[in-house]
Motif scaffolding. Structure first.
Motif, PDB file in Angstrom:
ATOM      1  N   UNK A  99       0.815  -1.228   0.000  1.00 22.45           N
ATOM      2  CA  UNK A  99       0.000   0.000   0.000  1.00 22.45           C
ATOM      3  C   UNK A  99       0.843   1.270   0.000  1.00 22.45           C
ATOM      4  N   UNK A 100       0.255   2.298  -0.577  1.00 21.09           N
ATOM      5  CA  UNK A 100       0.808   3.660  -0.476  1.00 21.09           C
ATOM      6  C   UNK A 100       0.220   4.278   0.791  1.00 21.09           C
ATOM      7  N   UNK A 101       1.086   4.642   1.713  1.00 23.90           N
ATOM      8  CA  UNK A 101       0.633   5.169   3.003  1.00 23.90           C
ATOM      9  C   UNK A 101       0.809   6.686   3.043  1.00 23.90           C
ATOM     10  N   UNK A 102      -0.113   7.324   3.715  1.00 27.90           N
ATOM     11  CA  UNK A 102      -0.025   8.774   3.887  1.00 27.90           C
ATOM     12  C   UNK A 102      -0.380   9.134   5.321  1.00 27.90           C
ATOM     13  N   UNK A 103       0.244  10.165   5.795  1.00 31.13           N
ATOM     14  CA  UNK A 103      -0.072  10.708   7.116  1.00 31.13           C
ATOM     15  C   UNK A 103       0.131  12.214   7.066  1.00 31.13           C
ATOM     16  N   UNK A 104      -0.609  12.917   7.894  1.00 29.84           N
ATOM     17  CA  UNK A 104      -0.510  14.370   7.885  1.00 29.84           C
ATOM     18  C   UNK A 104      -0.903  14.985   9.209  1.00 29.84           C
ATOM     19  N   UNK A 105      -0.539  16.234   9.341  1.00 28.51           N
ATOM     20  CA  UNK A 105      -0.884  17.010  10.537  1.00 28.51           C
ATOM     21  C   UNK A 105      -1.221  18.422  10.095  1.00 28.51           C
ATOM     22  N   UNK A 106      -2.343  18.912  10.545  1.00 33.43           N
ATOM     23  CA  UNK A 106      -2.800  20.255  10.217  1.00 33.43           C
ATOM     24  C   UNK A 106      -3.069  21.002  11.520  1.00 33.43           C
ATOM     25  N   UNK A 107      -2.406  22.123  11.675  1.00 32.59           N
ATOM     26  CA  UNK A 107      -2.656  22.987  12.830  1.00 32.59           C
ATOM     27  C   UNK A 107      -2.887  24.400  12.315  1.00 32.59           C
ATOM     28  N   UNK A 108      -3.961  24.997  12.787  1.00 30.17           N
ATOM     29  CA  UNK A 108      -4.291  26.352  12.342  1.00 30.17           C
ATOM     30  C   UNK A 108      -4.805  27.158  13.519  1.00 30.17           C
ATOM     31  N   UNK A 109      -4.106  28.240  13.782  1.00 32.12           N
ATOM     32  CA  UNK A 109      -4.573  29.270  14.708  1.00 32.12           C
ATOM     33  C   UNK A 109      -3.898  30.571  14.281  1.00 32.12           C
ATOM     34  N   UNK A 110      -4.626  31.324  13.453  1.00 33.33           N
ATOM     35  CA  UNK A 110      -4.130  32.557  12.835  1.00 33.33           C
ATOM     36  C   UNK A 110      -3.125  32.266  11.716  1.00 33.33           C
ATOM     37  N   UNK A 111      -2.216  31.319  11.923  1.00 27.48           N
ATOM     38  CA  UNK A 111      -1.218  30.976  10.901  1.00 27.48           C
ATOM     39  C   UNK A 111      -1.285  29.470  10.662  1.00 27.48           C
ATOM     40  N   UNK A 112      -1.378  29.003   9.389  1.00 23.54           N
ATOM     41  CA  UNK A 112      -1.451  27.560   9.131  1.00 23.54           C
ATOM     42  C   UNK A 112      -0.085  26.891   9.258  1.00 23.54           C
ATOM     43  N   UNK A 113      -0.113  25.675   9.761  1.00 21.28           N
ATOM     44  CA  UNK A 113       1.078  24.830   9.863  1.00 21.28           C
ATOM     45  C   UNK A 113       0.665  23.436   9.390  1.00 21.28           C
ATOM     46  N   UNK A 114       1.099  23.066   8.171  1.00 20.10           N
ATOM     47  CA  UNK A 114       0.633  21.838   7.520  1.00 20.10           C
ATOM     48  C   UNK A 114       1.829  20.959   7.193  1.00 20.10           C
ATOM     49  N   UNK A 115       1.703  19.665   7.463  1.00 21.80           N
ATOM     50  CA  UNK A 115       2.741  18.692   7.112  1.00 21.80           C
ATOM     51  C   UNK A 115       2.056  17.437   6.579  1.00 21.80           C
ATOM     52  N   UNK A 116       2.483  16.992   5.392  1.00 22.44           N
ATOM     53  CA  UNK A 116       1.904  15.814   4.753  1.00 22.44           C
ATOM     54  C   UNK A 116       3.029  14.977   4.170  1.00 22.44           C
ATOM     55  N   UNK A 117       2.979  13.673   4.415  1.00 22.19           N
ATOM     56  CA  UNK A 117       3.988  12.762   3.858  1.00 22.19           C
ATOM     57  C   UNK A 117       3.293  11.568   3.221  1.00 22.19           C
ATOM     58  N   UNK A 118       3.761  11.186   2.033  1.00 20.99           N
ATOM     59  CA  UNK A 118       3.261  10.025   1.294  1.00 20.99           C
ATOM     60  C   UNK A 118       4.444   9.097   1.076  1.00 20.99           C
ATOM     61  N   UNK A 119       4.327   7.834   1.506  1.00 19.95           N
ATOM     62  CA  UNK A 119       5.449   6.901   1.436  1.00 19.95           C
ATOM     63  C   UNK A 119       5.002   5.579   0.826  1.00 19.95           C
TER      64      UNK A 119
END
Length: 286
Positions: free
Chosen positions: A34-54
């Motif tokens: 399988x192609x796996x993906x995981x991510x984290x999204x944090x938003x409070x006034x400024x967005x902070x996004x991280x996404x990885x596909x492996x």
């Protein structure tokens, strides 16, 4: 001599079989690992996004992060960087400087050439302008007369044809849609296609979502409408994900972590079923 030839053929056969086995192994790995993906999204006034596909224990990986600027890095073989958006930006700036320098050189050359051409044109221009203008005016009058006659005829034909064609198209489309939705075999096929599409979406969507979504607006009714829309998906993730409406505060805060996977074999299987069933759909007989 024959023995040497046989050993050479054996070696060639073993090499060919090894290549075929390796190709089959790679195909099976692509289909079933399988192609796996995981991510984290944090938003409070400024967005902070991280996404990885492996894929295959991060043998192939794609990392996307956004905090003040977008970073995209692709790696192969665990260590080798194959793509980075910052490399493209550096190349683009270097190319822009080179283009700017070449444009400056071209403008200098064109200015010098234009000066030479102006001098030669002023010396050689001696044409009878009045005769040319009269001929042009006569030709324009004749063309205008002919064009007016043609336009009047074509406009009448187009207006009547457009009215008929638009009505016919609308009626035919309505009949096609009605036949598509009411024919018994089409109903079964469409229901099957909808079910398979739903299965594919469930397979692709994250299997686990952890975090919270806190929101509030000036108008409490707007907050209620957003809560109503978000609550549709809440039963899927109610154990680990919290929705916190703030009816009297204006705030948007998001902290979400998610992960999921996609098997290429399953996606191809669903795609094949949809493609085969699409051919079974009957169209309205003309």
């Amino acid at each position: 001599m024959i023995g040497i030839l046989l050993t050479a053929l054996k070696i060639i056969g073993i090499v060919i079989l090894a290549i075929i086995a390796l190709a089959l192994l790679i195909i099976l790995m692509v289909l079933f690992i399988p192609i796996r993906y995981r991510g984290k999204i944090y938003f409070k006034e400024v967005p902070d996004i991280a996404l990885s596909v492996t894929w295959f224990f991060k043998f192939l990986s794609l990392n996307i992060t956004y905090k003040e600027c977008l970073d995209i890095i692709g790696k192969a073989g665990w260590l080798f960087k194959v793509y980075s958006n910052h490399d493209d930006e550096d190349n683009a700036t270097n190319e822009g400087i080179e283009d700017y320098e070449s444009e400056i050189e071209e403008t200098v050359d064109t200015v010098n050439e234009n000066k030479k051409e102006d001098i030669t044109v002023e010396n050689t221009k001696k044409v009878d302008v009045l005769e040319v203008e009269n001929k042009i005016k006569e030709l324009d009058k004749q063309e205008k007369k002919q064009s007016k006659k043609k336009k009047s005829k074509s406009n009448k034909k187009k207006s009547s044809a457009k009215k008929e064609s638009k009505l016919d198209k609308l009626i035919n489309k309505a009949k096609d849609i009605h036949y598509l939705l009411t024919e018994e075999e089409n109903k079964k096929t469409l229901l099957l296609m909808l079910e398979k599409t739903k299965n594919l979406l469930v397979h692709i969507l994250p299997k686990k979502i952890v975090g919270f979504f806190k929101f509030g607006f000036d108008d409490p009714s707007t907050t209620g409408q957003v809560l109503e829309a978000v609550a549709i998906f809440y039963p899927l993730y109610r154990d680990d994900f919290k929705i916190v409406p703030m009816f009297y505060d204006e705030i948007i805060e998001v902290d979400i972590s998610f992960k999921g996977r996609l098997r290429v074999f399953y996606a191809l299987y669903i795609g094949l079923i949809l493609w085969l069933n699409k051919k079974k759909i009957k169209t309205r007989p003309q």
